[in-house]
Design a protein around this motif. Structure first.
Motif, PDB file in Angstrom:
ATOM      1  N   UNK A   6       0.842  -1.206   0.000  1.00  0.00           N
ATOM      2  CA  UNK A   6       0.000   0.000   0.000  1.00  0.00           C
ATOM      3  C   UNK A   6       0.877   1.255   0.000  1.00  0.00           C
ATOM      4  N   UNK A   7       1.924   1.253   0.827  1.00  0.00           N
ATOM      5  CA  UNK A   7       2.760   2.457   0.934  1.00  0.00           C
ATOM      6  C   UNK A   7       4.190   2.193   0.464  1.00  0.00           C
ATOM      7  N   UNK A   8       4.708   3.135  -0.307  1.00  0.00           N
ATOM      8  CA  UNK A   8       6.133   3.097  -0.646  1.00  0.00           C
ATOM      9  C   UNK A   8       6.761   4.357  -0.060  1.00  0.00           C
ATOM     10  N   UNK A  38       3.968  -2.320   3.413  1.00  0.00           N
ATOM     11  CA  UNK A  38       4.712  -1.178   2.867  1.00  0.00           C
ATOM     12  C   UNK A  38       6.097  -1.604   2.404  1.00  0.00           C
ATOM     13  N   UNK A  39       6.741  -0.731   1.647  1.00  0.00           N
ATOM     14  CA  UNK A  39       8.147  -0.926   1.276  1.00  0.00           C
ATOM     15  C   UNK A  39       8.882   0.385   1.536  1.00  0.00           C
ATOM     16  N   UNK A  90       0.363   2.213  -3.373  1.00  0.00           N
ATOM     17  CA  UNK A  90      -0.766   3.051  -3.809  1.00  0.00           C
ATOM     18  C   UNK A  90      -0.559   4.493  -3.381  1.00  0.00           C
ATOM     19  N   UNK A  91       0.272   4.661  -2.376  1.00  0.00           N
ATOM     20  CA  UNK A  91       0.647   6.013  -1.970  1.00  0.00           C
ATOM     21  C   UNK A  91       2.159   6.025  -1.790  1.00  0.00           C
ATOM     22  N   UNK A  92       2.798   7.074  -2.305  1.00  0.00           N
ATOM     23  CA  UNK A  92       4.250   7.160  -2.195  1.00  0.00           C
ATOM     24  C   UNK A  92       4.600   8.329  -1.281  1.00  0.00           C
ATOM     25  N   UNK A 108      -0.279  11.485   9.765  1.00  0.00           N
ATOM     26  CA  UNK A 108      -1.252  12.534   9.404  1.00  0.00           C
ATOM     27  C   UNK A 108      -1.443  12.601   7.886  1.00  0.00           C
ATOM     28  N   UNK A 109      -0.338  12.412   7.165  1.00  0.00           N
ATOM     29  CA  UNK A 109      -0.432  12.392   5.697  1.00  0.00           C
ATOM     30  C   UNK A 109      -1.422  11.316   5.255  1.00  0.00           C
ATOM     31  N   UNK A 110      -1.246  10.125   5.853  1.00  0.00           N
ATOM     32  CA  UNK A 110      -2.068   8.978   5.455  1.00  0.00           C
ATOM     33  C   UNK A 110      -3.544   9.244   5.763  1.00  0.00           C
TER      34      UNK A 110
END
Ligand code: UDP
Ligand code: MG
Length: 318
Positions: A6-8, A38-39, A90-92, A108-110
């Motif tokens: 989901x997150x990079x 995540x990665x 899906x979100x970087x 907070x970004x997420x």
């Protein structure tokens, strides 16, 4: 937890051996809290210290850590670009290695991303103990940039941001060479919002942005998003032409209607030097654009990768 990433998190790294362990701890601790896969992509931008060995160890310990190793130093903006090229999430999230951008803010970004925002950028509220000179030049730069460019960049933002996959895909299509990434993410559009945060002191080590790099960075920003410098040449041409016409009238008046004549030496030298320098500056401005056009035409790849560690698929620079 599903296998899907989901997150990079993209981290540009240039000679950061003294901060990497702390970064690893803080970043993984925060990312684990999200309870989704995540990665973390560490882009080694030609470090000459032991950064790469440290990154290798991280990967051996934790397969979520992946590495893109450049063949040499290509610069911060290019390192970020490579990270986003390789990212599959899906979100970087782009974050500096030196912990000036607190990993905690990612939560907070997420949250904002889940509300539907496609770009969430960090706004530096207070800049701890950063050099006065750096803060001042940054302030001047952003105000000036916003006045002269076709783009409005929120003041006091950096590259610390979360960008949605859609934005990343658009970014992949933009291969311009002298890149100003934060400008490009604004240019792309989509729903954007900012989160205020305290920019901390560098955890350790020293800045990798000496004056020369900062200057190039500022020039890239201006020349990629503004044509005003070119117009300035035209404006100054017209201004000097108008001034010289007025002056000619004045000289003619003196000659025809009075006994006085102009003692011209000082003025002559001034006029030559003044116009000469205006012309040189204008040539330089044209040269800046020309050099950038030449970079585009040569169309060399943005970066060269020596090896990747932990990547599923081999993706090159497109
Ligand atoms: N960086 C990089 N390549 C460079 C210069 C910097 O990858 O040529 C990285 C650096 O390791 C750090 C980030 O870019 O993760 C920001 O650099 P730095 O903190 O030195 O800049 P400052 O915060 O002082 O502006
Ligand atoms: Mg820094």
């Amino acid at each position: 937890m599903s296998d899907e990433i989901i997150y990079s998190v993209v981290v540009p790294v240039f000679n950061e051996e003294t901060v990497l362990s702390e970064l690893y701890l803080r970043l993984t601790q925060i990312m684990d809290q999200l309870k989704e896969n995540y990665e973390i992509i560490l882009v080694n931008d030609g470090s000459t210290d032991s950064s790469l060995e440290i990154m290798r160890k991280f990967h051996q310990e934790n397969k979520k850590i992946k590495v893109v190793d450049f063949s040499r130093n290509f610069g911060h903006q290019v390192a970020i670009t490579a990270g986003t090229d390789y990212a599959v999430g899906k979100a970087v999230i782009i974050i500096d290695a030196d912990l000036q951008d607190s990993p905690e803010v990612i939560l907070q970004f997420v949250k904002k991303w889940k509300e539907g925002y496609e770009v969430v950028y960090g706004v530096r509220e207070k800049r701890e103990k950063e050099m006065f000179f750096k803060k001042l030049t940054a302030k001047i730069f952003y105000h000036l940039f916003n006045r002269i460019s076709e783009l409005e960049i929120p003041v006091d933002t950096g590259d610390f941001r979360l960008i949605d996959k859609k934005v990343v895909n658009s970014l992949k299509g933009i291969r311009e060479k002298n890149r100003f990434v934060r400008g490009l993410t604004i240019w792309i559009g989509f729903n954007q919002t900012g989160i205020r945060y305290h920019r901390a002191e560098r955890y350790s080590g020293y800045t990798k942005y000496p004056l020369k790099k900062m200057f190039k960075f500022a020039l890239d920003a201006v020349f990629s998003f503004s044509k005003l410098p070119l117009r300035l040449a035209t404006y100054s041409g017209f201004t000097v032409a108008a001034a010289s016409c007025l002056y000619l009238l004045y000289v003619l008046f003196l000659k025809l209607f009075t006994e006085r004549t102009i003692q011209g030496w000082t003025l002559l030298v001034f006029a030559i030097l003044f116009l000469g320098s205006v012309q040189l500056i204008c040539l330089g401005i044209i040269g800046e654009y020309l050099g950038r056009i030449s970079d585009e035409i040569k169309n060399r790849p943005l970066y060269v990768v020596r090896e990747t560690i932990g990547m599923d698929k081999i993706q090159g620079d497109s």
